[in-house]
Design a protein around this motif. Structure first.
Motif, mmCIF file in Angstrom:
data_model
loop_
_atom_site.group_PDB
_atom_site.id
_atom_site.type_symbol
_atom_site.label_atom_id
_atom_site.label_comp_id
_atom_site.label_asym_id
_atom_site.label_seq_id
_atom_site.Cartn_x
_atom_site.Cartn_y
_atom_site.Cartn_z
ATOM 1 N N PHE A 102 0.834 -1.204 0.000
ATOM 2 C CA PHE A 102 0.000 0.000 0.000
ATOM 3 C C PHE A 102 0.873 1.260 0.000
ATOM 4 O O PHE A 102 0.645 2.186 -0.782
ATOM 5 N N VAL A 103 1.864 1.296 0.875
ATOM 6 C CA VAL A 103 2.729 2.481 0.975
ATOM 7 C C VAL A 103 3.484 2.707 -0.333
ATOM 8 O O VAL A 103 3.654 3.846 -0.773
ATOM 9 N N SER A 104 3.912 1.637 -0.986
ATOM 10 C CA SER A 104 4.667 1.788 -2.233
ATOM 11 C C SER A 104 3.815 2.390 -3.350
ATOM 12 O O SER A 104 4.349 2.981 -4.288
ATOM 13 N N HIS A 105 2.482 2.248 -3.258
ATOM 14 C CA HIS A 105 1.588 2.785 -4.284
ATOM 15 C C HIS A 105 0.792 3.998 -3.804
ATOM 16 O O HIS A 105 -0.045 4.517 -4.548
ATOM 17 N N GLU B 94 -2.085 -8.764 -9.348
ATOM 18 C CA GLU B 94 -1.446 -7.475 -9.657
ATOM 19 C C GLU B 94 -1.901 -6.451 -8.626
ATOM 20 O O GLU B 94 -2.956 -5.822 -8.783
ATOM 21 N N PRO B 95 -1.121 -6.254 -7.558
ATOM 22 C CA PRO B 95 -1.528 -5.343 -6.482
ATOM 23 C C PRO B 95 -1.823 -3.917 -6.963
ATOM 24 O O PRO B 95 -2.793 -3.298 -6.513
ATOM 25 N N ARG B 96 -1.019 -3.401 -7.900
ATOM 26 C CA ARG B 96 -1.243 -2.032 -8.381
ATOM 27 C C ARG B 96 -2.620 -1.900 -9.014
ATOM 28 O O ARG B 96 -3.383 -0.976 -8.700
ATOM 29 N N ALA B 97 -2.955 -2.815 -9.915
ATOM 30 C CA ALA B 97 -4.258 -2.761 -10.577
ATOM 31 C C ALA B 97 -5.389 -2.962 -9.571
ATOM 32 O O ALA B 97 -6.439 -2.310 -9.662
ATOM 33 N N TYR B 98 -5.173 -3.851 -8.623
ATOM 34 C CA TYR B 98 -6.198 -4.120 -7.607
ATOM 35 C C TYR B 98 -6.462 -2.864 -6.775
ATOM 36 O O TYR B 98 -7.614 -2.491 -6.523
ATOM 37 N N LEU B 99 -5.387 -2.200 -6.351
ATOM 38 C CA LEU B 99 -5.533 -0.989 -5.535
ATOM 39 C C LEU B 99 -6.162 0.150 -6.339
ATOM 40 O O LEU B 99 -6.990 0.902 -5.819
ATOM 41 N N VAL B 100 -5.759 0.277 -7.591
ATOM 42 C CA VAL B 100 -6.357 1.321 -8.434
ATOM 43 C C VAL B 100 -7.851 1.065 -8.598
ATOM 44 O O VAL B 100 -8.666 2.002 -8.604
ATOM 45 N N ARG B 101 -8.235 -0.193 -8.718
ATOM 46 C CA ARG B 101 -9.655 -0.527 -8.827
ATOM 47 C C ARG B 101 -10.413 -0.112 -7.571
ATOM 48 O O ARG B 101 -11.489 0.502 -7.660
ATOM 49 N N ILE B 102 -9.843 -0.396 -6.401
ATOM 50 C CA ILE B 102 -10.506 -0.006 -5.152
ATOM 51 C C ILE B 102 -10.630 1.510 -5.059
ATOM 52 O O ILE B 102 -11.699 2.049 -4.755
ATOM 53 N N VAL B 103 -9.518 2.214 -5.325
ATOM 54 C CA VAL B 103 -9.533 3.671 -5.152
ATOM 55 C C VAL B 103 -10.480 4.322 -6.153
ATOM 56 O O VAL B 103 -11.154 5.311 -5.838
ATOM 57 N N THR B 104 -10.568 3.767 -7.357
ATOM 58 C CA THR B 104 -11.495 4.315 -8.363
ATOM 59 C C THR B 104 -12.938 4.153 -7.922
ATOM 60 O O THR B 104 -13.741 5.098 -8.017
ATOM 61 N N ARG B 105 -13.273 2.980 -7.432
ATOM 62 C CA ARG B 105 -14.655 2.750 -6.990
ATOM 63 C C ARG B 105 -15.012 3.647 -5.814
ATOM 64 O O ARG B 105 -16.128 4.194 -5.756
#
Length: 305
Positions: A21-24, A63-74
């Protein structure tokens, strides 16, 4: 027990979920901010994203980056609905919350344009899903499949939305990309004109159809309607300067990836001025005075792609 602010996560003992999380984090903040135009709301979205991420089994995440981007977008799409209701009752023009950014942001031309006040105002004219698709595709270069997962649409629908959003933005974005050197030169001349009170020099730096928007949020005095035209804008700026001439200072800073001004009166932050520049002339002036939108101005905010 409430969760700590996401900035505090960097001080926690390292564990895989926190490290990822911190890295992204800076990327996720930038995604949320470009979707919302509000740093405070972007921070809230990051907090909500962390709460969901902390409960995920990392073994199931390819893919943690894509997963996190999906959460933050929603989460940002949900927050956009709240923001829209808030803007409907807002007093006077609503401007994005300005950020102080580091000089290296200006070196990434696409990133600097995407977080500029002028572009954020263009993004305000898009619907929520269009805005999300445009930001994820044009700024962060996600593929259509990742975007489809993030916004809950089919890949084909996302392609169509991206095409419409791209055309909409292209018709409203600055006509020619402005280099950091050109932006700085225009700001320096504008600042000197303000400091000297030379009305004609000020007029000469403004495009004939320049527009000034002020955001006081009903808390601080600001224009409640757009002011259009070089002479009208120059007279307004000079009248404001003259009232506080002995107490005002103009500090050059990087505002949302572009040169801007931090205005102080008697040493206290009064407002932030961001500029839009086309063909060497200032075509847009955005003055934010609402104290609630100046909370991030005391420090640089990292934005990244």
């Amino acid at each position: 027990m409430s969760e700590p602010h996401t900035d505090a996560l960097a001080t926690r003992p390292a564990d895989p979920a926190t490290e990822v999380f911190v890295s992204h984090r800076n990327l996720l903040f930038t995604v949320a901010y470009e979707m919302l135009g509000s740093a405070a709301d972007a921070e809230d979205v990051l907090q909500e994203t962390w709460l969901r991420w902390a409960g995920v089994d990392l073994a199931d995440v390819r893919e943690p980056r894509a997963y996190l981007v999906r959460i933050v977008t929603r989460q940002a799409l949900i927050r956009l609905r709240t923001l829209r209701r808030r803007k409907e009752s807002y007093i006077g023009p609503w401007l994005p919350e300005p950020l102080l950014t580091s000089p290296d942001v200006a070196e990434d031309v696409e990133l600097a344009e995407s977080v500029s006040m002028a572009m954020l105002l263009v993004l305000e004219t898009l619907g929520p899903t269009e805005r999300a698709v445009f930001v994820l595709r044009e700024v962060f270069d996600l593929d259509y499949g990742e975007i489809a997962d993030a916004v809950g649409k089919s890949r084909d629908a996302v392609r169509q939305i991206a095409h419409r959003a791209r055309a909409h933005v292209a018709a409203r974005r600055p006509r020619v990309p402005v280099s950091p050197a050109e932006s700085q030169a225009a700001l320096d001349a504008f600042r000197r004109a303000l400091e000297t009170g030379d009305l004609q020099v000020l007029v000469d730096r403004l495009a004939p159809d320049v527009i000034l928007l002020g955001d006081g949020g009903g808390v601080r005095q600001a224009v409640v309607r757009p002011i259009v035209g070089a002479r009208k804008v120059a007279r307004l700026l000079e009248a404001g300067r003259a009232r506080v001439a002995d107490a005002v200072s103009y500090e050059p800073v990087q505002v949302n990836g572009r040169p801007g001004l931090l205005v102080r009166i008697d040493g206290e932050i009064d407002s932030v001025v961001a500029l839009r520049i086309d063909d060497g002339l200032i075509t847009g002036l955005y003055i934010v005075r609402n104290p609630e939108k100046l909370s991030h101005i005391g420090r640089e905010t990292t934005v990244t792609r």
